[in-house]
Design a protein around this motif. Structure first.
Motif, PDB file in Angstrom:
ATOM      1  N   LYS A 270       1.038  -1.349  -0.013  1.00  0.00           N
ATOM      2  CA  LYS A 270      -0.055   0.015  -0.067  1.00  0.00           C
ATOM      3  C   LYS A 270       0.799   1.345   0.091  1.00  0.00           C
ATOM      4  O   LYS A 270       1.966   1.319   0.815  1.00  0.00           O
ATOM      5  CB  LYS A 270      -0.892   0.182   1.073  1.00  0.00           C
ATOM      6  CG  LYS A 270      -1.928   1.242   1.256  1.00  0.00           C
ATOM      7  CD  LYS A 270      -2.735   1.375   2.208  1.00  0.00           C
ATOM      8  CE  LYS A 270      -3.599   2.490   2.349  1.00  0.00           C
ATOM      9  NZ  LYS A 270      -4.212   2.781   3.641  1.00  0.00           N
TER      10      LYS A 270
ATOM     11  N   VAL B  80       1.333   5.391   0.342  1.00  0.00           N
ATOM     12  CA  VAL B  80       0.637   6.420   0.927  1.00  0.00           C
ATOM     13  C   VAL B  80       1.443   7.770   0.616  1.00  0.00           C
ATOM     14  O   VAL B  80       2.676   7.819   0.284  1.00  0.00           O
ATOM     15  CB  VAL B  80       0.677   6.329   2.637  1.00  0.00           C
ATOM     16  CG1 VAL B  80      -0.288   4.981   2.924  1.00  0.00           C
ATOM     17  CG2 VAL B  80       1.759   6.237   2.985  1.00  0.00           C
ATOM     18  N   ALA B  81       0.739   8.790   0.889  1.00  0.00           N
ATOM     19  CA  ALA B  81       1.163  10.181   0.592  1.00  0.00           C
ATOM     20  C   ALA B  81       2.383  10.603   1.489  1.00  0.00           C
ATOM     21  O   ALA B  81       2.382  10.098   2.612  1.00  0.00           O
ATOM     22  CB  ALA B  81       0.086  11.114   0.593  1.00  0.00           C
ATOM     23  N   THR B  82       3.177  11.576   1.216  1.00  0.00           N
ATOM     24  CA  THR B  82       4.184  11.964   2.116  1.00  0.00           C
ATOM     25  C   THR B  82       3.616  12.341   3.520  1.00  0.00           C
ATOM     26  O   THR B  82       4.373  12.046   4.502  1.00  0.00           O
ATOM     27  CB  THR B  82       4.942  13.276   1.533  1.00  0.00           C
ATOM     28  OG1 THR B  82       5.316  12.931   0.534  1.00  0.00           O
ATOM     29  CG2 THR B  82       6.057  13.633   2.154  1.00  0.00           C
ATOM     30  N   GLY B  83       2.656  13.247   3.464  1.00  0.00           N
ATOM     31  CA  GLY B  83       2.000  13.509   4.916  1.00  0.00           C
ATOM     32  C   GLY B  83       1.612  12.218   5.688  1.00  0.00           C
ATOM     33  O   GLY B  83       1.831  12.466   6.979  1.00  0.00           O
ATOM     34  N   VAL B  84       1.177  11.351   5.017  1.00  0.00           N
ATOM     35  CA  VAL B  84       0.609  10.043   5.809  1.00  0.00           C
ATOM     36  C   VAL B  84       2.030   9.423   6.334  1.00  0.00           C
ATOM     37  O   VAL B  84       1.954   8.635   7.454  1.00  0.00           O
ATOM     38  CB  VAL B  84      -0.401   9.230   5.038  1.00  0.00           C
ATOM     39  CG1 VAL B  84      -0.677   8.004   5.563  1.00  0.00           C
ATOM     40  CG2 VAL B  84      -1.774   9.952   4.614  1.00  0.00           C
ATOM     41  N   ALA B  85       2.898   9.239   5.361  1.00  0.00           N
ATOM     42  CA  ALA B  85       4.040   8.520   5.874  1.00  0.00           C
ATOM     43  C   ALA B  85       4.764   9.076   6.897  1.00  0.00           C
ATOM     44  O   ALA B  85       5.435   8.378   8.020  1.00  0.00           O
ATOM     45  CB  ALA B  85       5.009   8.461   4.591  1.00  0.00           C
TER      46      ALA B  85
ATOM     47  N   GLN C 222       3.557  11.169   9.075  1.00  0.00           N
ATOM     48  CA  GLN C 222       2.676  10.768  10.487  1.00  0.00           C
ATOM     49  C   GLN C 222       2.877   9.337  11.063  1.00  0.00           C
ATOM     50  O   GLN C 222       3.207   9.209  12.343  1.00  0.00           O
ATOM     51  CB  GLN C 222       1.252  11.060  10.304  1.00  0.00           C
ATOM     52  CG  GLN C 222       0.574  11.024  11.609  1.00  0.00           C
ATOM     53  CD  GLN C 222      -0.930  11.737  11.270  1.00  0.00           C
ATOM     54  OE1 GLN C 222      -1.393  11.230  10.186  1.00  0.00           O
ATOM     55  NE2 GLN C 222      -1.733  11.990  12.269  1.00  0.00           N
ATOM     56  N   ALA C 223       3.036   8.654  10.178  1.00  0.00           N
ATOM     57  CA  ALA C 223       3.285   7.071  10.522  1.00  0.00           C
ATOM     58  C   ALA C 223       4.587   6.963  11.311  1.00  0.00           C
ATOM     59  O   ALA C 223       4.595   6.064  12.113  1.00  0.00           O
ATOM     60  CB  ALA C 223       3.199   6.146   9.569  1.00  0.00           C
TER      61      ALA C 223
ATOM     62  N   ARG D  84       5.876  16.487   7.899  1.00  0.00           N
ATOM     63  CA  ARG D  84       6.036  16.206   6.531  1.00  0.00           C
ATOM     64  C   ARG D  84       7.282  16.821   6.100  1.00  0.00           C
ATOM     65  O   ARG D  84       7.836  16.360   5.044  1.00  0.00           O
ATOM     66  CB  ARG D  84       4.860  16.784   6.084  1.00  0.00           C
ATOM     67  CG  ARG D  84       4.569  16.585   4.612  1.00  0.00           C
ATOM     68  CD  ARG D  84       3.219  17.287   3.952  1.00  0.00           C
ATOM     69  NE  ARG D  84       3.515  17.145   2.528  1.00  0.00           N
ATOM     70  CZ  ARG D  84       4.098  17.792   1.646  1.00  0.00           C
ATOM     71  NH1 ARG D  84       4.909  18.603   2.027  1.00  0.00           N
ATOM     72  NH2 ARG D  84       4.000  17.641   0.517  1.00  0.00           N
TER      73      ARG D  84
ATOM     74  N   ARG E 102       4.925   8.698  -3.137  1.00  0.00           N
ATOM     75  CA  ARG E 102       4.083   7.865  -2.597  1.00  0.00           C
ATOM     76  C   ARG E 102       5.135   6.730  -2.005  1.00  0.00           C
ATOM     77  O   ARG E 102       6.069   6.237  -2.659  1.00  0.00           O
ATOM     78  CB  ARG E 102       3.322   6.927  -3.653  1.00  0.00           C
ATOM     79  CG  ARG E 102       2.404   7.962  -4.458  1.00  0.00           C
ATOM     80  CD  ARG E 102       1.176   8.574  -3.346  1.00  0.00           C
ATOM     81  NE  ARG E 102       0.230   9.505  -4.171  1.00  0.00           N
ATOM     82  CZ  ARG E 102       0.515  10.875  -3.934  1.00  0.00           C
ATOM     83  NH1 ARG E 102       1.526  11.093  -3.153  1.00  0.00           N
ATOM     84  NH2 ARG E 102      -0.303  11.677  -4.475  1.00  0.00           N
TER      85      ARG E 102
ATOM     86  N   LEU F 192       5.237   2.122   3.512  1.00  0.00           N
ATOM     87  CA  LEU F 192       5.700   2.344   4.728  1.00  0.00           C
ATOM     88  C   LEU F 192       6.786   1.170   5.348  1.00  0.00           C
ATOM     89  O   LEU F 192       7.735   1.475   6.020  1.00  0.00           O
ATOM     90  CB  LEU F 192       4.598   2.298   5.805  1.00  0.00           C
ATOM     91  CG  LEU F 192       3.654   3.481   5.642  1.00  0.00           C
ATOM     92  CD1 LEU F 192       2.535   3.418   6.514  1.00  0.00           C
ATOM     93  CD2 LEU F 192       4.482   4.720   5.940  1.00  0.00           C
TER      94      LEU F 192
END
Length: 60
Positions: A4, A6-11, A13-14, A19, A43, A46
């Motif tokens: 999966k 994910v966008a930079t902001g999501v990554a 945060q994870a 960001r 993209r 993770l």
């Protein structure tokens, strides 16, 4: 099953960073996204990102 992405902001945060920090690491070639879209958006996979960060820590 493909990873999966994910966008930079999501990554960011994870992994618990801002960001802008992840973008800076990418620009400094410390980490590499799984894919960069034609529009220039990263993209991230993770699991791969975490492996890259582990390798950086081990190197330092």
């Amino acid at each position: 099953m493909p990873p999966k992405l994910v966008a930079t902001g999501v990554a960011a945060q994870a992994i618990g960073v801002d960001r802008g920090t992840l973008v800076r690491w990418w620009q400094q070639k410390k980490v590499t996204p799984a894919v960069v879209t034609p529009g220039g958006h990263a993209r991230w996979d993770l699991e791969d990102l975490r492996r890259q960060l582990d390798a950086l820590r081990d190197r330092d």
